[in-house]
Scaffold this motif. Sequence first.
Motif, PDB file in Angstrom:
ATOM      1  N   HIS A 106       0.813  -1.223   0.000  1.00 23.93           N
ATOM      2  CA  HIS A 106       0.000   0.000   0.000  1.00 23.93           C
ATOM      3  C   HIS A 106       0.844   1.270   0.000  1.00 23.93           C
ATOM      4  O   HIS A 106       0.408   2.300  -0.503  1.00 23.93           O
ATOM      5  N   GLY A 107       2.054   1.211   0.552  1.00 25.09           N
ATOM      6  CA  GLY A 107       2.938   2.371   0.495  1.00 25.09           C
ATOM      7  C   GLY A 107       3.316   2.687  -0.944  1.00 25.09           C
ATOM      8  O   GLY A 107       3.310   3.849  -1.361  1.00 25.09           O
ATOM      9  N   ARG A 108       3.637   1.662  -1.702  1.00 24.50           N
ATOM     10  CA  ARG A 108       3.933   1.844  -3.133  1.00 24.50           C
ATOM     11  C   ARG A 108       2.708   2.380  -3.874  1.00 24.50           C
ATOM     12  O   ARG A 108       2.823   3.244  -4.734  1.00 24.50           O
ATOM     13  N   ASP A 109       1.541   1.845  -3.521  1.00 20.40           N
ATOM     14  CA  ASP A 109       0.304   2.306  -4.156  1.00 20.40           C
ATOM     15  C   ASP A 109       0.050   3.783  -3.835  1.00 20.40           C
ATOM     16  O   ASP A 109      -0.362   4.553  -4.707  1.00 20.40           O
ATOM     17  N   LEU A 110       0.309   4.174  -2.590  1.00 21.61           N
ATOM     18  CA  LEU A 110       0.136   5.569  -2.184  1.00 21.61           C
ATOM     19  C   LEU A 110       1.072   6.479  -2.976  1.00 21.61           C
ATOM     20  O   LEU A 110       0.655   7.529  -3.485  1.00 21.61           O
ATOM     21  N   LEU A 111       2.331   6.079  -3.107  1.00 19.25           N
ATOM     22  CA  LEU A 111       3.287   6.896  -3.857  1.00 19.25           C
ATOM     23  C   LEU A 111       2.927   6.957  -5.337  1.00 19.25           C
ATOM     24  O   LEU A 111       3.074   8.007  -5.976  1.00 19.25           O
ATOM     25  N   ALA A 117      -1.415  12.045  -9.158  1.00 20.30           N
ATOM     26  CA  ALA A 117      -2.050  13.311  -8.776  1.00 20.30           C
ATOM     27  C   ALA A 117      -1.168  14.489  -9.157  1.00 20.30           C
ATOM     28  O   ALA A 117      -1.657  15.496  -9.699  1.00 20.30           O
ATOM     29  N   ALA A 118       0.127  14.396  -8.897  1.00 19.26           N
ATOM     30  CA  ALA A 118       1.052  15.494  -9.228  1.00 19.26           C
ATOM     31  C   ALA A 118       1.106  15.722 -10.734  1.00 19.26           C
ATOM     32  O   ALA A 118       1.136  16.866 -11.193  1.00 19.26           O
ATOM     33  N   ARG A 119       1.104  14.643 -11.504  1.00 21.00           N
ATOM     34  CA  ARG A 119       1.114  14.780 -12.963  1.00 21.00           C
ATOM     35  C   ARG A 119      -0.132  15.498 -13.455  1.00 21.00           C
ATOM     36  O   ARG A 119      -0.086  16.235 -14.434  1.00 21.00           O
ATOM     37  N   GLY A 120      -1.238  15.302 -12.763  1.00 21.36           N
ATOM     38  CA  GLY A 120      -2.488  15.938 -13.148  1.00 21.36           C
ATOM     39  C   GLY A 120      -2.595  17.397 -12.764  1.00 21.36           C
ATOM     40  O   GLY A 120      -3.556  18.076 -13.163  1.00 21.36           O
ATOM     41  N   LEU A 121      -1.646  17.911 -12.018  1.00 21.28           N
ATOM     42  CA  LEU A 121      -1.712  19.306 -11.576  1.00 21.28           C
ATOM     43  C   LEU A 121      -1.316  20.283 -12.673  1.00 21.28           C
ATOM     44  O   LEU A 121      -1.639  21.454 -12.592  1.00 21.28           O
ATOM     45  N   GLY A 122      -0.580  19.823 -13.650  1.00 24.38           N
ATOM     46  CA  GLY A 122      -0.153  20.710 -14.727  1.00 24.38           C
ATOM     47  C   GLY A 122       1.050  21.545 -14.338  1.00 24.38           C
ATOM     48  O   GLY A 122       1.007  22.274 -13.355  1.00 24.38           O
ATOM     49  N   GLY A 123       2.123  21.413 -15.099  1.00 25.54           N
ATOM     50  CA  GLY A 123       3.319  22.210 -14.865  1.00 25.54           C
ATOM     51  C   GLY A 123       4.224  21.696 -13.769  1.00 25.54           C
ATOM     52  O   GLY A 123       5.266  22.287 -13.503  1.00 25.54           O
ATOM     53  N   VAL A 124       3.841  20.598 -13.109  1.00 29.79           N
ATOM     54  CA  VAL A 124       4.670  20.033 -12.048  1.00 29.79           C
ATOM     55  C   VAL A 124       5.636  19.036 -12.676  1.00 29.79           C
ATOM     56  O   VAL A 124       5.218  18.087 -13.332  1.00 29.79           O
ATOM     57  N   GLU A 125       6.923  19.268 -12.459  1.00 27.43           N
ATOM     58  CA  GLU A 125       7.961  18.447 -13.078  1.00 27.43           C
ATOM     59  C   GLU A 125       8.636  17.483 -12.118  1.00 27.43           C
ATOM     60  O   GLU A 125       9.408  16.623 -12.551  1.00 27.43           O
ATOM     61  N   ALA A 126       8.367  17.617 -10.818  1.00 23.53           N
ATOM     62  CA  ALA A 126       9.015  16.727  -9.850  1.00 23.53           C
ATOM     63  C   ALA A 126       8.263  16.769  -8.523  1.00 23.53           C
ATOM     64  O   ALA A 126       7.543  17.726  -8.228  1.00 23.53           O
ATOM     65  N   ILE A 127       8.476  15.712  -7.750  1.00 24.79           N
ATOM     66  CA  ILE A 127       7.985  15.631  -6.367  1.00 24.79           C
ATOM     67  C   ILE A 127       9.211  15.528  -5.472  1.00 24.79           C
ATOM     68  O   ILE A 127      10.117  14.739  -5.736  1.00 24.79           O
ATOM     69  N   ARG A 128       9.215  16.323  -4.433  1.00 25.91           N
ATOM     70  CA  ARG A 128      10.322  16.316  -3.476  1.00 25.91           C
ATOM     71  C   ARG A 128       9.767  15.958  -2.110  1.00 25.91           C
ATOM     72  O   ARG A 128       8.661  16.373  -1.743  1.00 25.91           O
ATOM     73  N   LEU A 129      10.517  15.159  -1.369  1.00 30.51           N
ATOM     74  CA  LEU A 129      10.137  14.838  -0.003  1.00 30.51           C
ATOM     75  C   LEU A 129      11.388  14.728   0.841  1.00 30.51           C
ATOM     76  O   LEU A 129      12.498  14.638   0.317  1.00 30.51           O
ATOM     77  N   THR A 130      11.193  14.766   2.135  1.00 33.13           N
ATOM     78  CA  THR A 130      12.294  14.495   3.045  1.00 33.13           C
ATOM     79  C   THR A 130      11.870  13.341   3.940  1.00 33.13           C
ATOM     80  O   THR A 130      10.675  13.120   4.173  1.00 33.13           O
ATOM     81  N   CYS A 131      12.857  12.602   4.408  1.00 30.45           N
ATOM     82  CA  CYS A 131      12.565  11.518   5.332  1.00 30.45           C
ATOM     83  C   CYS A 131      13.653  11.461   6.402  1.00 30.45           C
ATOM     84  O   CYS A 131      14.755  11.955   6.210  1.00 30.45           O
ATOM     85  N   ARG A 132      13.286  10.854   7.495  1.00 29.67           N
ATOM     86  CA  ARG A 132      14.177  10.714   8.639  1.00 29.67           C
ATOM     87  C   ARG A 132      15.145   9.571   8.396  1.00 29.67           C
ATOM     88  O   ARG A 132      14.729   8.443   8.121  1.00 29.67           O
ATOM     89  N   GLY A 133      16.431   9.856   8.482  1.00 31.60           N
ATOM     90  CA  GLY A 133      17.440   8.818   8.328  1.00 31.60           C
ATOM     91  C   GLY A 133      17.409   7.829   9.482  1.00 31.60           C
ATOM     92  O   GLY A 133      16.803   8.068  10.527  1.00 31.60           O
ATOM     93  N   GLY A 134      18.050   6.708   9.270  1.00 32.21           N
ATOM     94  CA  GLY A 134      18.169   5.710  10.321  1.00 32.21           C
ATOM     95  C   GLY A 134      17.050   4.694  10.369  1.00 32.21           C
ATOM     96  O   GLY A 134      17.066   3.800  11.210  1.00 32.21           O
ATOM     97  N   ARG A 139      15.714   3.878   1.351  1.00 32.75           N
ATOM     98  CA  ARG A 139      15.737   2.691   0.482  1.00 32.75           C
ATOM     99  C   ARG A 139      14.348   2.410  -0.085  1.00 32.75           C
ATOM    100  O   ARG A 139      14.205   2.051  -1.250  1.00 32.75           O
ATOM    101  N   PHE A 140      13.327   2.557   0.762  1.00 36.58           N
ATOM    102  CA  PHE A 140      11.963   2.348   0.280  1.00 36.58           C
ATOM    103  C   PHE A 140      11.623   3.360  -0.813  1.00 36.58           C
ATOM    104  O   PHE A 140      11.139   2.990  -1.888  1.00 36.58           O
ATOM    105  N   TYR A 141      11.882   4.636  -0.550  1.00 38.06           N
ATOM    106  CA  TYR A 141      11.565   5.661  -1.551  1.00 38.06           C
ATOM    107  C   TYR A 141      12.373   5.448  -2.826  1.00 38.06           C
ATOM    108  O   TYR A 141      11.852   5.612  -3.929  1.00 38.06           O
ATOM    109  N   ALA A 142      13.621   5.052  -2.705  1.00 45.29           N
ATOM    110  CA  ALA A 142      14.446   4.776  -3.880  1.00 45.29           C
ATOM    111  C   ALA A 142      13.848   3.635  -4.695  1.00 45.29           C
ATOM    112  O   ALA A 142      13.846   3.674  -5.931  1.00 45.29           O
ATOM    113  N   SER A 143      13.303   2.637  -4.032  1.00 48.23           N
ATOM    114  CA  SER A 143      12.694   1.512  -4.752  1.00 48.23           C
ATOM    115  C   SER A 143      11.424   1.938  -5.489  1.00 48.23           C
ATOM    116  O   SER A 143      10.949   1.224  -6.371  1.00 48.23           O
TER     117      SER A 143
END
Length: 174
Positions: A106-111, A117-134, A139-143
């Motif tokens: 479900h995490g993959r499905d959410l992403l 959704a971001a592609r449907g916004l128009g003019g959005v070329e990337a999604i950026r997020l931050t995550c807590r190390g450790g 690794r999950f986001y990279a996958s």
Amino acid sequence: MPLTFTFDPPVTPALRDGLLDLWTDVTNAGGAVGFVPTVTREEVRPALVTHFVAMAEGRARLLVGHDEEGRVAAAAFLTFNTHRLMTHWVWLYTVMVHPRHQGRGHGRDLLAAAEEAARGLGGVEAIRLTCRGGLGLERFYASCGYKEVGRVPGAIRVAPGDDRDDVIMLLPLT
């Protein structure tokens, strides 16, 4: 069972309560969503209200996943940049899947739903997020196609003597 995702759902008392329960349960299960365990719904409520205000002002959008019983099972907020030179990408904040639904993809499905959704916004070329190390989150986001583009060592203080890296991830949409 797959989750059913809705972008920009109406904010009802049931949705509000479902999001509060989700955020509280994810945090208390050790999820890195802005708090550390143990929290109550009342401690989480101001952060949710902040997101709702951003939505009302048109600065953020909500993506929610419901399970087969209609309960809020996943959520994420897409937030627009206010800096005029950075409006071509959006932030993805407070990415959550309820602990009872984790390990089922479900995490993959959410992403994937957030990317759609971001592609449907128009003019959005990337999604950026931050995550807590450790926690292995990078690794999950990279996958899921995100690339680590930066890291601020020790930027997140989880507890005295427990500092974690703030990992910056980017998903190009073009």
